[in-house]
Design a protein around this motif. Structure first.
Motif, PDB file in Angstrom:
ATOM      1  N   VAL A 117      56.163  43.351  49.947  1.00  0.00           N
ATOM      2  CA  VAL A 117      56.255  42.625  48.691  1.00  0.00           C
ATOM      3  C   VAL A 117      54.861  42.482  48.110  1.00  0.00           C
ATOM      4  O   VAL A 117      53.877  42.370  48.838  1.00  0.00           O
ATOM      5  CB  VAL A 117      56.909  41.233  48.908  1.00  0.00           C
ATOM      6  CG1 VAL A 117      56.062  40.371  49.833  1.00  0.00           C
ATOM      7  CG2 VAL A 117      57.164  40.522  47.589  1.00  0.00           C
ATOM      8  N   VAL A 118      54.782  42.502  46.772  1.00  0.00           N
ATOM      9  CA  VAL A 118      53.544  42.188  46.063  1.00  0.00           C
ATOM     10  C   VAL A 118      53.725  40.813  45.439  1.00  0.00           C
ATOM     11  O   VAL A 118      54.667  40.583  44.674  1.00  0.00           O
ATOM     12  CB  VAL A 118      53.244  43.228  44.969  1.00  0.00           C
ATOM     13  CG1 VAL A 118      52.018  42.799  44.156  1.00  0.00           C
ATOM     14  CG2 VAL A 118      53.022  44.605  45.581  1.00  0.00           C
ATOM     15  N   ALA A 150      53.915  25.588  48.760  1.00  0.00           N
ATOM     16  CA  ALA A 150      52.691  26.346  49.010  1.00  0.00           C
ATOM     17  C   ALA A 150      52.888  27.800  48.616  1.00  0.00           C
ATOM     18  O   ALA A 150      53.975  28.367  48.729  1.00  0.00           O
ATOM     19  CB  ALA A 150      52.300  26.243  50.483  1.00  0.00           C
ATOM     20  N   SER A 151      51.807  28.436  48.164  1.00  0.00           N
ATOM     21  CA  SER A 151      51.897  29.821  47.715  1.00  0.00           C
ATOM     22  C   SER A 151      51.743  30.786  48.880  1.00  0.00           C
ATOM     23  O   SER A 151      51.041  30.505  49.858  1.00  0.00           O
ATOM     24  CB  SER A 151      50.826  30.110  46.662  1.00  0.00           C
ATOM     25  OG  SER A 151      49.532  30.098  47.250  1.00  0.00           O
ATOM     26  N   ALA A 152      52.389  31.937  48.753  1.00  0.00           N
ATOM     27  CA  ALA A 152      52.242  32.986  49.760  1.00  0.00           C
ATOM     28  C   ALA A 152      50.812  33.494  49.795  1.00  0.00           C
ATOM     29  O   ALA A 152      50.250  33.775  50.863  1.00  0.00           O
ATOM     30  CB  ALA A 152      53.210  34.133  49.457  1.00  0.00           C
ATOM     31  N   LEU A 153      50.193  33.589  48.629  1.00  0.00           N
ATOM     32  CA  LEU A 153      48.833  34.095  48.532  1.00  0.00           C
ATOM     33  C   LEU A 153      47.830  33.127  49.169  1.00  0.00           C
ATOM     34  O   LEU A 153      46.874  33.533  49.833  1.00  0.00           O
ATOM     35  CB  LEU A 153      48.508  34.335  47.062  1.00  0.00           C
ATOM     36  CG  LEU A 153      47.238  35.085  46.710  1.00  0.00           C
ATOM     37  CD1 LEU A 153      47.459  35.871  45.424  1.00  0.00           C
ATOM     38  CD2 LEU A 153      46.089  34.112  46.500  1.00  0.00           C
ATOM     39  N   LEU A 174      45.478  44.563  51.951  1.00  0.00           N
ATOM     40  CA  LEU A 174      45.918  45.138  50.681  1.00  0.00           C
ATOM     41  C   LEU A 174      45.959  44.033  49.631  1.00  0.00           C
ATOM     42  O   LEU A 174      46.855  43.188  49.644  1.00  0.00           O
ATOM     43  CB  LEU A 174      47.298  45.779  50.841  1.00  0.00           C
ATOM     44  CG  LEU A 174      47.374  46.921  51.873  1.00  0.00           C
ATOM     45  CD1 LEU A 174      48.812  47.219  52.254  1.00  0.00           C
ATOM     46  CD2 LEU A 174      46.699  48.170  51.324  1.00  0.00           C
ATOM     47  N   ALA A 175      44.967  44.012  48.765  1.00  0.00           N
ATOM     48  CA  ALA A 175      44.870  42.929  47.789  1.00  0.00           C
ATOM     49  C   ALA A 175      44.131  43.388  46.540  1.00  0.00           C
ATOM     50  O   ALA A 175      43.387  44.375  46.556  1.00  0.00           O
ATOM     51  CB  ALA A 175      44.154  41.726  48.408  1.00  0.00           C
ATOM     52  N   VAL A 266      48.529  40.034  46.326  1.00  0.00           N
ATOM     53  CA  VAL A 266      48.471  40.530  47.705  1.00  0.00           C
ATOM     54  C   VAL A 266      49.734  41.330  47.999  1.00  0.00           C
ATOM     55  O   VAL A 266      50.794  41.070  47.431  1.00  0.00           O
ATOM     56  CB  VAL A 266      48.317  39.392  48.734  1.00  0.00           C
ATOM     57  CG1 VAL A 266      46.964  38.719  48.622  1.00  0.00           C
ATOM     58  CG2 VAL A 266      49.444  38.365  48.609  1.00  0.00           C
ATOM     59  N   ARG A 267      49.596  42.281  48.868  1.00  0.00           N
ATOM     60  CA  ARG A 267      50.721  43.095  49.334  1.00  0.00           C
ATOM     61  C   ARG A 267      50.963  42.757  50.796  1.00  0.00           C
ATOM     62  O   ARG A 267      50.051  42.858  51.633  1.00  0.00           O
ATOM     63  CB  ARG A 267      50.397  44.577  49.148  1.00  0.00           C
ATOM     64  CG  ARG A 267      51.450  45.560  49.622  1.00  0.00           C
ATOM     65  CD  ARG A 267      51.034  46.959  49.196  1.00  0.00           C
ATOM     66  NE  ARG A 267      51.645  48.004  49.991  1.00  0.00           N
ATOM     67  CZ  ARG A 267      51.326  49.294  49.902  1.00  0.00           C
ATOM     68  NH1 ARG A 267      50.390  49.682  49.028  1.00  0.00           N
ATOM     69  NH2 ARG A 267      51.920  50.200  50.667  1.00  0.00           N
TER      70      ARG A 267
END
Length: 571
Positions: A117-118, A150-153, A174-175, A266-267
């Motif tokens: 996922v991105v 909270a964010s995944a990033l 991968l970002a 982010v990936r």
């Protein structure tokens, strides 16, 4: 004349960011900025403005304006961090601070048939979890901070660990991120592994609009998760922790960047969801019983447990009383509405704080009062184990591991100081919800009893994998200072959260220093998964990592108690 030029310059800067995002999304008044300048549990500081871009391209234009005007940038997602790392800290910066809140920059793209996922900066773990559920897949973390929005990033930037034993810290190589070089020039660095064009504007427009295809996604050897953690955590005789924030193995680009670069996307890998899981609830009056469980299962079991969460009886009791409303909100409303509710709570507190006749912590006091009128919320068997046992372990296993786990626990507790039971579905959900409620219980306790107690010292530590005596023994000198202790954590990873409510007048930093000295003597590392923020001093290796990422010290200066000065002067 210099003063007028400075005022003109400030007006020019504010006009540029208003042009980029619109006047409604540039906050300048202290009351409007309050929820952004105060950390969830720790830290606060002054800011010139809070800016809320709505797209990646808007974020880039705001960054350009900030760097051109010589402003400090503090990037922020949902502001759920526990160590103050996503807000300013104090008022001793040498430049104006601008907070860029990312929560309007929301989007995610499922790629490679949903196996990756991105995520954009404002994408929450809860939103990602819901997007993956129809595919039978999960994000890196599925408990804890996800409930607060909270964010995944943010998890990647902070190397957050989470509770899932197989997965380790959130990590990717991968970002897509912005970086300021040694000459003060802003660059967009595309390490996302997706061909999106050449110029920042082209790259960001295409990503904003999802204008890329499978053909643009590059085949790469770079990682989108930590593939070695399951093997690493099984090494029970190693004299180093399984995971901690300063681990150089997991500092790469956006991962562990702690705000020293501005991450646009982010990936990440996603994970197959475990079906037909079983939760075992374990209680014992012997810390050694839990040690046997951890070492035996990690060393010999064919399949690792999914999660192993520890709760001490004192933490159980505080959470039962002071985390009741959190438990009930999640149970009956789900996690999706909580970020909105917390935002409303913050606005009410900001309004009440401006009026002298309202008490401090108005919403916490009100919610605590209301919660008293709801009936008991914990299952009877959990309460019975609370009465019998000091140490509690929540063990979630896959369907393949149920038989092996049950047979082992029956043998272990045929004689000894403990017992266990297999939870019903309702009991299992309640046990993990109660474990989550522990995390905010100390904050609520302090809010309700602020007239009688002082601050909270909130630590997260990682003990070596070969630790046998994991239970803490506080220095005698702290016996009269520490009023309440809450111990809980990710037991198989030997990551413990330790919250200390200290007496009125005691200085939190002295208490923290004394406790951390004992952690060092035990070979422990800190912080374990909440990152350094402004609470913990970064060691030289981590500080050097920050200096390489941000040689001008434009982004989140002072993090890890490092220099706040331009170009690290006075470091």
């Amino acid at each position: 004349m210099a003063q007028k030029q400075s005022a003109d310059s400030a007006q020019c800067f504010l006009a540029s960011i208003v042009k980029a995002v619109g006047a409604a999304h540039v906050l300048l008044e202290p009351k409007a900025m309050r929820r952004y300048v105060y950390g969830y549990r720790f830290g606060s500081g002054a800011a010139l403005a809070v800016v809320r871009p709505g797209t990646l391209l808007q974020l880039w234009h705001v960054l350009q304006a900030c760097i051109a005007a010589g402003k400090i940038v503090v990037a922020q997602a949902s502001n759920t961090g526990l160590t103050g790392g996503s807000t300013p800290f104090g008022d001793d910066y040498d430049r104006d601070v601008v907070i860029i809140n990312m929560m309007r920059v929301k989007n995610l793209y499922l790629i490679k048939d949903g196996t990756q996922v991105v995520c954009f900066p404002g994408t929450t773990l809860d939103e990602l979890e819901k997007a993956l559920k129809p595919l039978g897949r999960e994000p890196h973390s599925v408990i804890g901070s996800s409930c607060l929005g909270a964010s995944a990033l943010g998890g990647v930037c902070n190397n957050s660990g989470g509770s899932l034993i197989h997965r380790g810290p959130a990590y990717t190589e991968l970002a897509l991120f912005a970086q300021v070089d040694g000459d003060g020039r802003l660059h967009l660095i595309n390490q996302l592994g997706i061909d999106l064009g050449r110029t920042p504007e082209e790259i960001l427009k295409r990503l904003d609009n999802g204008r890329f295809s499978d053909a643009d996604i590059e085949t790469t050897d770079r990682l989108a998760s930590d593939p070695d953690y399951a093997r690493y955590v099984r090494d029970i005789d190693a004299d180093t922790p399984a995971r901690f924030n300063g681990d150089s193995r997991r500092l790469y680009g956006a991962s562990g960047s702690a705000g020293k670069v501005i991450v646009f996307a982010v990936r990440l890998d996603t994970f197959k969801a475990e079906l037909n899981t079983k939760t075992f609830y374990i209680g014992s009056n012997s810390a050694g019983d839990l040690t046997k469980i951890r070492r035996t299962m990690l060393a010999t079991f064919a399949s690792l447990p999914i999660a192993a969460e520890y709760v001490h009886r004192d933490a159980f009791d505080i959470a039962e009383r002071y985390g009741k409303d959190t438990f009930l909100l999640i149970k009956h409303l789900g996690t999706a509405r909580l970020p909105r509710l917390f935002a409303i709570k913050s606005r009410i507190d900001a309004f009440a704080g401006s009026l002298p006749f309202f008490p401090r912590d108005l919403t916490d006091r009100t919610l605590q009062f209301i919660s008293r009128f709801f009936p008991p919320h914990l299952p009877a068997r959990l309460k019975e184990f609370r009465d019998k046992y000091e140490h509690h372990l929540l063990l979630k296993v896959s369907n393949d591991g149920v038989g092996e786990t049950s047979a082992f626990l029956k043998t272990l507790f045929s004689t000894g100081a403990g017992d266990f039971f297999e939870c019903t579905n309702g009991e299992g959900v309640a046990a993990f919800l109660h474990r989550f409620a522990v995390a905010g219980a100390a904050v609520r306790y302090r809010a309700v009893h602020r007239a009688k107690v002082g601050e909270i010292v909130a630590l997260d530590i990682a003990l070596p994998r070969n630790t046998i005596e994991w239970q803490e023994r506080l220095p005698e000198s702290l016996g009269s200072v520490v009023l309440k202790r809450l111990y809980y954590g990710h037991f198989f990873c030997q990551v413990f959260h330790q919250d200390y409510i200290i007496s009125k007048g005691a200085h939190w930093s002295a208490v923290e220093h004394s406790i951390l000295e004992t952690v060092q003597k035990r070979g422990g590392k800190y912080p374990a998964e909440h990152n350094f923020g402004h609470l913990y001093p970064a060691g030289e290796a981590v500080a050097e990592h920050y200096r390489k990422l941000d040689p001008c010290n434009c982004f989140n200066p002072g993090i890890g108690q490092t220099s706040k000065r331009l170009r690290w002067r006075g470091a």
